[in-house]
Design a protein around this motif. Structure first.
Motif, PDB file in Angstrom:
ATOM      1  N   ALA A  79     -25.299  -4.286  73.498  1.00 10.82           N
ATOM      2  CA  ALA A  79     -25.372  -5.708  73.136  1.00 10.82           C
ATOM      3  C   ALA A  79     -24.019  -6.181  72.595  1.00 10.82           C
ATOM      4  O   ALA A  79     -23.371  -5.499  71.801  1.00 10.82           O
ATOM      5  CB  ALA A  79     -26.469  -5.927  72.111  1.00 10.82           C
ATOM      6  N   HIS A  80     -23.623  -7.369  73.051  1.00 11.07           N
ATOM      7  CA  HIS A  80     -22.326  -7.926  72.648  1.00 11.07           C
ATOM      8  C   HIS A  80     -22.363  -9.433  72.783  1.00 11.07           C
ATOM      9  O   HIS A  80     -23.226  -9.998  73.458  1.00 11.07           O
ATOM     10  CB  HIS A  80     -21.211  -7.353  73.536  1.00 11.07           C
ATOM     11  N   ASP A  81     -21.405 -10.077  72.148  1.00 13.34           N
ATOM     12  CA  ASP A  81     -21.231 -11.515  72.346  1.00 13.34           C
ATOM     13  C   ASP A  81     -19.920 -11.743  73.093  1.00 13.34           C
ATOM     14  O   ASP A  81     -19.210 -10.792  73.427  1.00 13.34           O
ATOM     15  CB  ASP A  81     -21.275 -12.274  71.011  1.00 13.34           C
ATOM     16  N   HIS A  82     -19.628 -13.021  73.371  1.00 16.92           N
ATOM     17  CA  HIS A  82     -18.374 -13.350  74.077  1.00 16.92           C
ATOM     18  C   HIS A  82     -17.515 -14.342  73.309  1.00 16.92           C
ATOM     19  O   HIS A  82     -16.323 -14.457  73.581  1.00 16.92           O
ATOM     20  CB  HIS A  82     -18.677 -13.942  75.464  1.00 16.92           C
ATOM     21  N   GLN A  83     -18.142 -15.146  72.410  1.00 15.14           N
ATOM     22  CA  GLN A  83     -17.431 -16.194  71.650  1.00 15.14           C
ATOM     23  C   GLN A  83     -16.892 -17.303  72.549  1.00 15.14           C
ATOM     24  O   GLN A  83     -15.960 -18.023  72.164  1.00 15.14           O
ATOM     25  CB  GLN A  83     -16.298 -15.580  70.816  1.00 15.14           C
ATOM     26  N   ILE A 129     -25.968 -13.407  72.671  1.00 17.93           N
ATOM     27  CA  ILE A 129     -25.813 -11.952  72.550  1.00 17.93           C
ATOM     28  C   ILE A 129     -26.673 -11.336  73.640  1.00 17.93           C
ATOM     29  O   ILE A 129     -27.860 -11.651  73.756  1.00 17.93           O
ATOM     30  CB  ILE A 129     -26.299 -11.451  71.177  1.00 17.93           C
ATOM     31  N   HIS A 130     -26.043 -10.471  74.463  1.00 22.50           N
ATOM     32  CA  HIS A 130     -26.857  -9.806  75.484  1.00 22.50           C
ATOM     33  C   HIS A 130     -26.440  -8.356  75.662  1.00 22.50           C
ATOM     34  O   HIS A 130     -25.319  -7.966  75.364  1.00 22.50           O
ATOM     35  CB  HIS A 130     -26.809 -10.554  76.827  1.00 22.50           C
ATOM     36  N   SER A 131     -27.419  -7.565  76.103  1.00 20.05           N
ATOM     37  CA  SER A 131     -27.146  -6.232  76.612  1.00 20.05           C
ATOM     38  C   SER A 131     -27.537  -6.248  78.083  1.00 20.05           C
ATOM     39  O   SER A 131     -28.337  -7.080  78.508  1.00 20.05           O
ATOM     40  CB  SER A 131     -27.928  -5.168  75.845  1.00 20.05           C
TER      41      SER A 131
END
Ligand SMILES: [Fe+2]
Length: 182
Positions: A79-83, A129-131
């Motif tokens: 899971a991560h974001d991109h901003q 936020i997605h994985s």
């Protein structure tokens, strides 16, 4: 200029996306361009270069980052974001997304699941936020477009099992990434 229907050209796509990024309507224009491109995913798959690396930055400046992303079979991207706005256009396999949210206490909770199949485009807002998990029978391939300079922006990884937020860097990514069958 739009792609000629009989020949997909990645350089022409990059030029079209760079022009779209200059527009006040960049978010919608990028989505529209990518939807047109991957509505015939086989056309893209047979004519796009065979990139050696899984992640290839095709172009990047302060307005737009254009990546070709290949997720090998059964890869689980943590899971991560991109901003920044992210637009994901899949032309082979599928990207099986889990979308996460942070509740008032900061905990990370699963919100929904969303599969982006070949031919589909998913657009995510800057706070998303997605994985992502790839398919189990073929490498998943997509064009990912971000409205900003993705490679240097400060963003986060999320250890959803332990509820921990981490800086997005290579060490944390390698610790969380998983290539084992589910
Ligand atoms: Fe992502």
């Amino acid at each position: 200029m739009t792609q000629q229907q009989n020949k997909f050209n990645i350089d022409q796509l990059v030029d079209e996306l760079k022009t779209a990024a200059l527009s006040a309507d960049a978010k919608a224009q990028v989505k529209s361009i990518l939807e047109q491109i991957v509505k015939d995913p086989g056309w893209v798959a047979k004519s796009i270069p065979d990139y050696a690396d899984d992640d290839v930055i095709l172009f990047e400046d302060d307005l737009i980052s254009i990546w070709h992303c290949r997720f090998p079979i059964n890869l689980s991207v943590p899971a991560h974001d991109h901003q920044m706005v992210a637009t994901i256009a899949v032309y082979q396999g599928a990207e099986r997304n889990v979308l996460w949210t942070r509740n008032d206490s900061g905990a990370i909770e699963e919100k929904t699941e969303l599969t982006v199949n070949a031919g589909d485009v998913l657009q995510l807002g800057p706070d998303a936020i997605h994985s992502v998990r790839s398919t189990d029978d073929i490498d998943s391939c997509a064009i990912h477009v971000y409205l900003g300079r993705l490679s240097t922006v400060k963003r986060s990884l999320f250890d959803t099992e332990n509820g921990v937020v981490l800086p997005f860097d290579d060490a944390n990514y390698q610790r969380l990434v998983c290539a084992e069958p589910a």
